[in-house]
Design an enzyme around this catalytic site. Structure first.
Site, mmCIF file in Angstrom:
data_model
loop_
_atom_site.group_PDB
_atom_site.id
_atom_site.type_symbol
_atom_site.label_atom_id
_atom_site.label_comp_id
_atom_site.label_asym_id
_atom_site.label_seq_id
_atom_site.Cartn_x
_atom_site.Cartn_y
_atom_site.Cartn_z
ATOM 1 N N CYS A 11 21.844 86.055 73.408
ATOM 2 C CA CYS A 11 21.718 86.926 72.241
ATOM 3 C C CYS A 11 23.099 87.342 71.715
ATOM 4 C CB CYS A 11 20.821 88.115 72.582
ATOM 5 S SG CYS A 11 20.134 88.953 71.134
ATOM 6 N N HIS A 12 23.474 88.626 71.830
ATOM 7 C CA HIS A 12 24.818 89.040 71.434
ATOM 8 C C HIS A 12 25.849 88.813 72.539
ATOM 9 C CE1 HIS A 12 22.411 91.367 68.469
ATOM 10 N NE2 HIS A 12 23.451 91.185 67.683
ATOM 11 N N GLU B 280 19.967 89.326 62.557
ATOM 12 C CA GLU B 280 20.715 90.581 62.354
ATOM 13 C C GLU B 280 20.278 91.251 61.058
ATOM 14 O OE1 GLU B 280 22.234 92.790 64.463
ATOM 15 O OE2 GLU B 280 23.744 91.268 64.955
#
Length: 228
Positions: free
Chosen positions: A133-134, A164
């Site tokens: 993910c991030h 996002e």
């Protein structure tokens, strides 16, 4: 001896200037953790500041019907992290490094020199590098000893611009991960639709796009470690 996995969690608990809390995303650690434990791996949990690493409360709410995440909150062995600086120069002790997502890593792990150094050491020692993910935000400023960017020419994924935007946080995060991954020379790929499962394996670099990809990423890490 059981393979050891170094987990790097964010120490950052504030979502930009919104006044809202953030941190690491529960299911993105819980599901890979479940795979690592089932494989018999030892898991060492660290963060830049050490101590309690903040879990995003939104991720707890979103995971309330997920038995793996609910059970994970009861485990004692991840809850107090060691300081990441204590693991500089120790890549030989580990089989892999793993960075869970959540918005927190975008604010601290992306720019923390200690994180960059540890990840570069793992890469130079030929260890498995994984993030979901991030979490790949921790890779975007990592350069190797010869000056080349860690991700140059590598196929990777991570939280997409579309995802996002759906979250309404494109103007809050310090950078858009999809754009940054492309900017540093990675070959970014993603699922056909937002929130689809996508895990990319490029040699010993393993990345997952979003929370739905966390379990499959954990399985890919186990496979890579066992085949190393």
């Amino acid at each position: 001896m059981a393979p050891k996995i170094l987990v790097i969690l964010t120490s950052h608990g504030r979502l930009g200037d919104t006044g809202k809390p953030t941190g690491w995303f529960l299911s993105e650690f819980a599901h890979p953790y479940d795979e690592f434990k089932s494989a018999g791996f030892d898991i060492i949990t660290t963060s830049p500041a050490g101590g309690i690493a903040p879990v995003d409360p939104m991720s707890i709410e979103m995971s309330k019907d997920d038995p793996t995440s609910v059970d994970f909150l009861l485990y004692p062995d991840w809850q107090v992290t060691d300081k990441l600086c204590n693991y500089l120069g120790r890549a030989d002790e580990f089989a892999a490094v793993f960075v869970p997502g959540g918005h927190g890593p975008m604010f601290d792990l992306a720019v923390a020199r200690v994180s960059q150094k540890v990840i570069a050491e793992f890469a130079e020692k030929g260890k498995v590098l994984a993030a979901v993910c991030h979490g790949p935000g921790a890779f975007v400023n990592v350069t190797l000893a010869g000056g080349e960017h860690l991700l140059k020419g590598k196929e990777v994924t991570g939280f997409s611009n579309a995802e996002e935007n759906i979250m309404g946080l494109s103007e809050v995060v310090p950078f858009l991960l999809e754009d940054k991954l492309k900017e540093v020379g990675a070959r970014y790929v993603k699922a056909e639709e937002p929130w689809g499962v996508k895990v990319v394996v490029d040699g010993k670099l393993i990345t997952g796009q979003n929370p739905a990809s966390a379990r499959e990423l954990g399985r890919a890490v186990v496979k890579a470690v066992n085949e190393a």
